[in-house]
Scaffold this active site. Structure first.
Site, PDB file in Angstrom:
ATOM      1  N   HIS A 150      -1.997   5.558   6.450  1.00  0.00           N
ATOM      2  CA  HIS A 150      -0.598   5.978   6.552  1.00  0.00           C
ATOM      3  C   HIS A 150      -0.519   7.432   6.066  1.00  0.00           C
ATOM      4  O   HIS A 150      -1.303   7.839   5.202  1.00  0.00           O
ATOM      5  CB  HIS A 150       0.308   5.195   5.609  1.00  0.00           C
ATOM      6  CG  HIS A 150       0.236   3.710   5.726  1.00  0.00           C
ATOM      7  ND1 HIS A 150       0.708   3.026   6.820  1.00  0.00           N
ATOM      8  CD2 HIS A 150      -0.195   2.769   4.859  1.00  0.00           C
ATOM      9  CE1 HIS A 150       0.561   1.731   6.617  1.00  0.00           C
ATOM     10  NE2 HIS A 150       0.012   1.540   5.441  1.00  0.00           N
ATOM     11  N   CYS A 171       0.833  -1.210   0.000  1.00  0.00           N
ATOM     12  CA  CYS A 171       0.000   0.000   0.000  1.00  0.00           C
ATOM     13  C   CYS A 171       0.867   1.259   0.000  1.00  0.00           C
ATOM     14  O   CYS A 171       0.622   2.197  -0.770  1.00  0.00           O
ATOM     15  CB  CYS A 171      -0.912  -0.019   1.214  1.00  0.00           C
ATOM     16  SG  CYS A 171      -0.077  -0.489   2.747  1.00  0.00           S
TER      17      CYS A 171
END
Ligand code: NAD
Length: 336
Positions: free
Chosen positions: A218, A139
């Site tokens: 994130h 990711c």
């Protein structure tokens, strides 16, 4: 005839890839393989997927739990052309796929060396055409590639540094931490820099990572020394042409990952997923040749569209990368 696809591992990534495959008109999920007869196995059945136990040993456990299985992973592999492996890293199914003669896609937990080809639809779709083994990077890596690739193509990247503030674990995972700590990754660069280079070998990037106690996204603080001077407006204009980047404004009250995910919930997509990389428009600054920006990554879903495009490329269902991406994006509501 739609392409026949299996999903091995039906957790965070597997269930999302399965649902994304199901909404395409040129591919079908023939079944999902599960190791444990847990709530996710039951949900797979309730969603209408054919359920298979990963191994023969696991079969009685599914029967005991009252979950109807059609056989084992080996039986499922006989029905398909390609398997999307969404099991945890190093689960070791390559020999089984080789034996069954099926193509396979792995996820970012695996090393690049497992497939010797790491995929990003915008960068190397053509090189993936007809391949047997493909890895979709993590990711974080996918997030960095999405914004860095257009910058390199338009301005040239002399040097990039990404400081990555990583979520500790995914929302349903109550076993992992940190709970009340910040954990720096002491390896330098963090694995993400070399991972970006597995797709963009010429980009000179260094990455530093630390984990924080959050589960939803994130955040990357990125500084990029460009090969020519530009402005924040020009950078944003380049990114605006990319549907898999979405813009947010702190000035409009979207100042944190919490608010980005609130917008994602308001978009009413499947599972409130945000497939695009979130860039704070008012956090983009250029000083001389150096660009600074912040981006956020919904770790559970940004790799999903890349998996769909990888399937099309490997099975040569669509030879044109842009056409595949447009189709994938329309099916998932990206760019809407
Ligand atoms: P997960 O733990 O949510 O799901 C894994 C699935 O595989 C579960 O169904 C589990 O029961 C099953 N499983 C566990 N061990 C197995 C084994 N030995 N054999 C077969 N099945 C097994 O994991 P995930 O987060 O979906 O991660 C899958 C892959 O995707 C990993 O490579 C990971 O690095 C990568 N990835 C994860 C994220 C994320 O944020 N969760 C993002 C991008 C990529």
């Amino acid at each position: 005839m739609p392409a026949k696809v299996a999903i091995n591992g039906y957790g965070t990534i597997g269930k999302r890839v399965a649902d994304a495959v199901e909404v395409q008109d040129d591919m079908d999920v023939m079944g999902v393989a599960k190791m444990k007869p847990n709530y996710e196995a039951r949900m797979a059945l309730e969603r209408g997927y054919a359920l298979y136990a990963t191994t023969k040993d696991a079969l009685p456990k599914f029967e005991k739990a009252g979950l109807k299985v059609r056989g084992t992973l080996d039986d499922l592999l006989k029905e398909v052309e390609l398997v999307v492996d969404c099991t945890p890293e190093e689960s070791g199914y390559k020999p089984a796929y080789e034996k069954a003669g099926v193509k396979a896609i792995w996820q970012g937990g695996e090393e690049h060396s497992l497939t010797n080809f790491s995929f990003n639809a915008a960068v190397n779709y053509t090189e993936a055409l007809g391949r047997s083994w493909v890895r979709v990077p993590s990711c974080n890596t996918t997030g960095l590639i999405r914004t860095l690739y257009p910058l390199d193509a338009h301005f040239g990247i002399a040097k990039a540094l990404a400081v990555m503030v990583r979520r500790a674990t995914d929302p349903p995972d109550s076993k992992k931490g940190p709970i009340n700590a910040i954990e720096p990754e002491l390896e330098m660069p963090s694995h993400h820099g070399p991972d970006v280079q597995s797709v963009l070998p010429k980009v000179n990037i260094h990455t530093i990572a630390l984990k924080v106690p959050t589960t939803i996204m994130h955040v990357h603080a990125v500084s990029v020394e460009l090969k020519r001077a530009t402005t924040a407006k020009d950078v944003l204009d380049v990114w605006r042409r990319i549907p898999r980047i979405k813009f947010f404004r702190g000035a409009e009250g979207v100042a944190s990952t919490a608010q980005i995910m609130e917008v994602a919930r308001d978009l009413s997509r499947s599972r409130s997923d945000l497939y695009e990389i979130a860039v704070w428009e008012d956090g983009v600054h250029v000083v001389g040749n150096t660009l600074y920006y912040f981006q956020a990554v919904h770790q559970e879903s940004d790799v999903v569209p890349e998996n769909i495009d990888a399937i099309r490329a490997m099975l040569q269902v669509e030879k044109d990368g842009k056409a595949s991406m447009t189709k994938t994006d329309a099916s998932l509501g990206i760019g809407a």
